[in-house]
Design a protein around this motif. Structure first.
Motif, PDB file in Angstrom:
ATOM      1  N   LEU A 173       0.793  -1.052  -0.034  1.00 40.76           N
ATOM      2  CA  LEU A 173       0.250   0.007   0.001  1.00 40.76           C
ATOM      3  C   LEU A 173       0.864   1.176  -0.004  1.00 40.76           C
ATOM      4  CD1 LEU A 173      -3.002   0.235   0.085  1.00 40.76           C
ATOM      5  CD2 LEU A 173      -2.881   0.828   2.426  1.00 40.76           C
ATOM      6  N   ASN A 174       0.794   2.100  -0.875  1.00 41.21           N
ATOM      7  CA  ASN A 174       1.316   3.513  -0.918  1.00 41.21           C
ATOM      8  C   ASN A 174       0.054   4.416  -0.491  1.00 41.21           C
ATOM      9  OD1 ASN A 174       2.903   5.860  -1.549  1.00 41.21           O
ATOM     10  ND2 ASN A 174       1.916   5.930  -3.690  1.00 41.21           N
ATOM     11  N   ILE A 175       0.541   5.428   0.529  1.00 38.92           N
ATOM     12  CA  ILE A 175      -0.298   6.317   1.118  1.00 38.92           C
ATOM     13  C   ILE A 175       0.208   7.732   0.467  1.00 38.92           C
ATOM     14  CG2 ILE A 175      -1.366   7.363   3.227  1.00 38.92           C
ATOM     15  CD1 ILE A 175      -0.391   4.634   4.550  1.00 38.92           C
ATOM     16  N   GLU A 176      -0.853   8.305  -0.477  1.00 38.75           N
ATOM     17  CA  GLU A 176      -0.383   9.751  -0.826  1.00 38.75           C
ATOM     18  C   GLU A 176      -1.122  10.862   0.180  1.00 38.75           C
ATOM     19  OE1 GLU A 176      -1.305  12.250  -5.048  1.00 38.75           O
ATOM     20  OE2 GLU A 176      -2.262  10.376  -4.809  1.00 38.75           O
ATOM     21  N   LYS A 180       2.688  16.016   7.102  1.00 39.05           N
ATOM     22  CA  LYS A 180       2.314  14.927   6.116  1.00 39.05           C
ATOM     23  C   LYS A 180       2.876  13.669   6.818  1.00 39.05           C
ATOM     24  CE  LYS A 180       2.854  16.861   2.048  1.00 39.05           C
ATOM     25  NZ  LYS A 180       2.952  17.251   0.495  1.00 39.05           N
ATOM     26  N   LYS A 181       4.018  13.745   7.108  1.00 45.41           N
ATOM     27  CA  LYS A 181       4.678  12.582   7.543  1.00 45.41           C
ATOM     28  C   LYS A 181       3.815  12.050   8.867  1.00 45.41           C
ATOM     29  CE  LYS A 181       8.841  12.119  10.093  1.00 45.41           C
ATOM     30  NZ  LYS A 181      10.230  12.247  10.399  1.00 45.41           N
ATOM     31  N   GLU A 182       3.319  12.937   9.650  1.00 39.27           N
ATOM     32  CA  GLU A 182       2.642  12.442  10.894  1.00 39.27           C
ATOM     33  C   GLU A 182       1.315  11.871  10.507  1.00 39.27           C
ATOM     34  OE1 GLU A 182       3.554  13.087  14.649  1.00 39.27           O
ATOM     35  OE2 GLU A 182       5.056  12.162  13.204  1.00 39.27           O
ATOM     36  N   GLU A 205      -1.247   4.473   8.664  1.00 39.19           N
ATOM     37  CA  GLU A 205      -0.608   3.252   8.764  1.00 39.19           C
ATOM     38  C   GLU A 205      -0.869   2.527  10.076  1.00 39.19           C
ATOM     39  OE1 GLU A 205       3.717   4.464   6.307  1.00 39.19           O
ATOM     40  OE2 GLU A 205       3.588   4.868   8.500  1.00 39.19           O
ATOM     41  N   VAL A 206      -0.912   3.140  11.399  1.00 42.90           N
ATOM     42  CA  VAL A 206      -1.114   2.750  12.613  1.00 42.90           C
ATOM     43  C   VAL A 206      -2.668   2.175  12.320  1.00 42.90           C
ATOM     44  CG1 VAL A 206      -1.648   3.233  14.898  1.00 42.90           C
ATOM     45  CG2 VAL A 206       0.350   4.122  14.086  1.00 42.90           C
ATOM     46  N   LEU A 207      -3.484   2.813  11.864  1.00 43.75           N
ATOM     47  CA  LEU A 207      -5.060   2.397  11.877  1.00 43.75           C
ATOM     48  C   LEU A 207      -5.366   1.711  10.596  1.00 43.75           C
ATOM     49  CD1 LEU A 207      -6.260   5.858  12.949  1.00 43.75           C
ATOM     50  CD2 LEU A 207      -6.174   3.977  14.435  1.00 43.75           C
TER      51      LEU A 207
END
Length: 918
Positions: free
Chosen positions: A782-785, A833-835, A841-843
């Motif tokens: 998975l890539n998160i934009e 954006k990093k946070e 990712e955590v959820l």
């Protein structure tokens, strides 16, 4: 055909025009038309707008651009006119940041037809119509003369009176008369002539702007009503100095609002105390023009050191006030269109049911605050009388193509009054304009096609280039006929909207927007589905277009219940549909008469995939997702497990804190504790959380019942309301929390308490909301934009429902203003954006989501991101800020929705492969 859409403009209705222009832009049939967005700024400049600005929430979010604004201590958003007098060169620099200036003589090269979504002066008064006539460009709606007449309420009244048509008695007050008159004597005269209540109107405004009702003989209230219609405001020193600094800013924002206040620029007339100085008085007045709200703030502070009173007058205010006798009765609105033979055809009149006496701007445009009943609940012959009266007024005033006519049925004797015709109706997705057209079976796209065709015919009849327009008409007719014959295999998508929570109205707004974006595409065939019932049983109904475009979720549910009770189609609707067959036979298929119940199994047989447009419970909690997975239906958003976590703000915060992310101190407050010992319950919360703190439901969004609790009294009121047994609100508790008109407050067994996140000494402190979109990489990971976050500006203690969803109300700046320096701003943005990516990712968020947070930037440059909540199915209303963010990454709203759907399909394919391999 190239369709130039004119929207925005100089009037006070520019935000509704902006939102309406976006509706037209989105709903034009892409197989017939190419949309050309022409934004008109408040100085009358024509701007070929870059497409991504169309999806901003308000005009002030992008124009004038942030980079052109003067420094502002209070970070106030302003319109172009607040920048003062600008040279042509300065205006060109501003325009170049959002598009390209278009000279009037260029318009004919850019477009074949002008669709006018402008309102009020400059849009409905014949001015733009005259310019387009000069350049030979056909346009929508009425021509020059009926437009000029249609905007002038006083001229209309005089004509109706001369023709002995029923209209409320009226008087006119000019500014000269008002300035010279004694207010009490004038009030005595008006009460004697017209009685009480009195209605005050600004003669050349729409959208209920500048309208007041005076119910009692009260001189101060009378003066305020007249000033409201003249766009003036008298302020005394005692009033001003009695406000705190925070209250002054809020008052200023309300005063300078172009809809509810008087707007800017203003002249400032100062009345000094009459002090004897060496035998002479100080000068009685001192006029100056003020453009910027911050300048007005400083000037008022300065002047009230000596001044007793200040009169503020908008320089573009009205010169007259129309005063009418009040009509006690039922209010309605009726759209009249020309049929293919040029004869007026009245669509079914709609009754406006409201909780307050005045159908104001907020009630008109915020879903759920008023009810629209179509057709009005009257005997068939009375409805026909309304329609015939509206058709007659259409002819009398010489209107063309379409108009919206408003009126009242008097309670005492059933007599009919018509007033305030509009040659350009509001064009929001569920406005009267589309709402009534849907009753004859036309969806917004089809209705717009018909109006363009009818407008071309009207311009040709009036003598505009008959040969050229004849050719355009012939080509359009051939294209429409060809379109009707085309058989295209499109992917069927059920758009599920509604629900039964306090978020149901916004869900309908989201669902309708998704439906409209998909219906104008060549790839998807959307099917509107309404969900109702309870947590124990989800009931699904396939909706016909006329029911989907009802005003809100409660209206839709009422229509479903009406159909299930076995009622036939209303005879008036049946009659109008027969009369409209010449229109619908060409531009629409046979309209579906009634909603239809469907099972999940039936839904799986009918559609290829699902777009869940629900918010909160049900929808974001995983329960519906579980049902859809049983039948192999792909859907948008996160999966069952992740949804079941993010719906619960307490559990979300707990997991994020365990992962090392910053969240507010929080705990759940339970009903059982409160019932056992309320005093111990309150003390426990007060020990853990110092006032003020935040209280809110743990599983509702859309700002539902989010309150800043400042004292014990408010804590008690909040607890009493959320833990109440009956559905109705407790009046005293509702007053304590200052609940707005028709503000809903859910009933829960527990609520969430959080510390109030504050600046805490940070150099910069702002509230942001950031969207994201997920993609599958070639290796299946998975890539998160993560998009650039928007800065959300709240005028009150917390972001309100209006600020999130009412056209022109919310203030979102995208990208967020983390720092003045571009390089530093981008550095902070990447940290944020990093946070947000870590949160996703955590959820285990999939598809797309919106994450709300506060950001602190320390003097050292350190960035702190404090997460507020996560929305796994964020609002998808036309102007929601997630569309502003996606536009910066090059996605149109349709592209974004398409990516979301494609992700869901790919996830379903992967799931099927995994299941088979097991």
């Amino acid at each position: 055909m190239k369709i130039g859409i004119f929207f925005g403009g100089p009037s006070r209705e520019r935000e509704i025009s902006f939102a309406g222009g976006r509706t037209v832009y989105d709903n034009l049939d892409k197989g017939l038309f190419q949309a050309v967005p022409i934004f008109v700024d408040s100085r009358g400049n024509f701007i070929l707008l870059d497409w991504h600005y169309i999806y901003k929430g308000t005009i002030r979010d992008f124009f004038p651009p942030v980079s052109t604004l003067p420094p502002s201590e209070h970070r106030l958003q302003v319109y172009l006119e607040s920048l003062g007098e600008l040279s042509q060169e300065e205006q060109d620099r501003i325009i170049a940041e959002v598009g390209r200036r278009v000279q009037p003589q260029e318009l004919r090269e850019l477009m074949d037809f002008a669709f006018l979504a402008l309102h009020g002066p400059g849009g409905e008064d014949g001015a733009i119509q005259g310019l387009l006539e000069w350049y030979g460009i056909p346009y929508s709606g009425s021509g020059i003369l009926p437009s000029a007449f249609g905007i002038d309420k006083i001229a209309q009244k005089k004509l109706l009176h001369a023709l002995n048509r029923p209209t409320p008695a009226f008087r006119v007050i000019s500014t000269e008369e008002w300035d010279a008159a004694d207010p009490e004597a004038t009030l005595d005269y008006l009460v004697r002539e017209l009685g009480l209540p009195l209605v005050f109107k600004a003669p050349r405004q729409g959208s209920s702007i500048g309208v007041s009702i005076l119910r009692e003989k009260n001189a101060p209230q009378f003066v305020a009503a007249v000033e409201r219609s003249l766009f003036r405001k008298t302020l005394t020193r005692a009033e001003w100095q009695g406000k705190s600094d925070e209250q002054k800013i809020l008052w200023l924002q309300q005063l300078t609002d172009i809809r509810e206040g008087i707007g800017l620029p203003v002249t400032l007339e100062v009345k000094f105390e009459q002090l004897e100085v060496r035998g002479e008085n100080l000068p009685p007045t001192n006029d100056q023009i003020i453009y910027h709200p911050e300048k007005l703030l400083y000037t008022l502070n300065e002047q009230f050191e000596r001044a007793e009173q200040v009169l503020l007058t908008n320089i573009d205010g009205e010169s007259q006030v129309l005063v009418e006798s009040f009509v006690a009765g039922r209010e309605f609105s009726c759209i009249v269109v020309e049929d293919p033979n040029g004869e007026p055809l009245a669509l079914p009149p709609t009754e406006i049911v409201k909780g307050e006496e005045m159908f104001d701007y907020r009630s008109k445009y915020l879903p759920g605050l008023s009810r629209k009943i179509t057709p009005i609940d009257l005997p068939e012959d009375k409805i026909q009388e309304i329609r015939e009266a509206c058709q007659e007024m259409f002819r009398t005033f010489g209107f063309q193509v379409y108009a919206r006519l408003d009126g009242f049925i008097q309670a005492s004797d059933g007599s009919l009054f018509l007033n305030d015709p509009n040659t350009t109706s509001g064009m929001l997705p569920a406005s009267f304009f589309f709402h009534q057209a849907a009753e004859i079976g036309l969806n917004p796209s089809q209705f717009l096609t018909y109006l363009i065709r009818t407008s071309l015919a009207a311009r040709r009849r009036a003598g505009m280039q008959p040969v050229r327009l004849g050719g355009i008409l012939a080509r359009l007719d051939a294209a429409v006929a060809s379109r009707q014959r085309q058989e295209q295999q499109r992917t069927k998508v059920a758009v599920i909207m509604g629900g039964y929570s306090s978020e149901r109205h916004i869900s309908v707004e989201s669902g309708r927007n998704i439906y409209e974006k998909l219906s104008s595409s060549v790839k998807y065939e959307p099917i509107p589905v309404f969900l109702t019932g309870s947590a124990q049983e989800h009931k699904l109904y396939v909706l016909p277009i006329n029911v989907m475009l009802k005003d809100n979720a409660d209206d839709i549910r009422e229509k479903i219940e009406y159909a299930e009770a076995g009622h036939e189609l209303h005879p008036v609707l049946a009659k109008i549909r027969r009369e409209a067959e010449a229109i619908t036979g060409t531009y629409a298929g046979q309209p579906t008469a009634q909603p239809r119940r469907i099972s999940f199994e039936g839904l799986a047989e009918m559609v290829d995939e699902v777009f869940i447009a629900l918010h909160g419970r049900p929808g974001e909690d995983g329960a519906l997702q579980k049902e859809l997975e049983q039948f192999g239906l792909p859907y948008n958003g996160s999966g069952v497990e992740s949804s079941s976590i993010t719906i619960n703000k307490f559990e979300t915060n707990r997991r994020l804190r365990e992962a090392g992310l910053r969240v507010a101190e929080h705990r759940m407050a339970n009903r059982l504790e409160w019932q056992a010992d309320a005093e111990t319950f309150y003390r426990s919360l007060e020990t853990q959380f110092h006032y003020p703190f935040i209280a809110k439901p743990a599983d509702d969004g859309c700002s539902s019942a989010v309150k800043k609790i400042k004292n014990r009294q408010e804590l008690e009121a909040f607890s009493q309301l959320i833990f109440r047994d009956q559905e109705d609100l407790l009046p005293e508790a509702a007053r304590t929390l200052h609940l707005g008109f028709k503000e809903e407050f859910p009933q829960k067994d527990a609520f969430l308490v959080e510390t109030l996140i504050s600046r805490d000494g940070a150099q910069h402190f702002l509230e942001v909301t950031g969207g994201l979109l997920t993609h599958w990489r070639p290796d299946g990971s998975l890539n998160i934009e993560v998009f650039e976050a928007s800065e959300a500006l709240a005028t009150g203690e917390v972001l309100s429902l209006e600020e999130k969803f009412l056209a022109g109300e919310g203030q979102n700046i995208t990208p967020a203003r983390y720092a003045p320096d571009p390089t530093e701003r981008q550095r902070i943005s990447e940290e944020v954006k990093k946070e947000l990516r870590r949160v996703a990712e955590v959820l285990n968020i999939q598809g797309y989501a919106r994450i709300d947070a506060f950001v602190r930037v320390r003097e050292t440059g350190a960035v702190e991101v404090l997460i507020i909540e996560v929305n796994s199915l964020p609002g998808m209303t036309p102007a929601t800020c997630i569309f502003h963010q996606t536009a910066l990454n090059g996605y149109t709203p349709y592209d974004f929705i398409d990516r979301i759907l494609e992700f869901g399909k790919e996830r379903q394919r992967k799931l099927q492969v995994e299941t088979k391999s097991k």
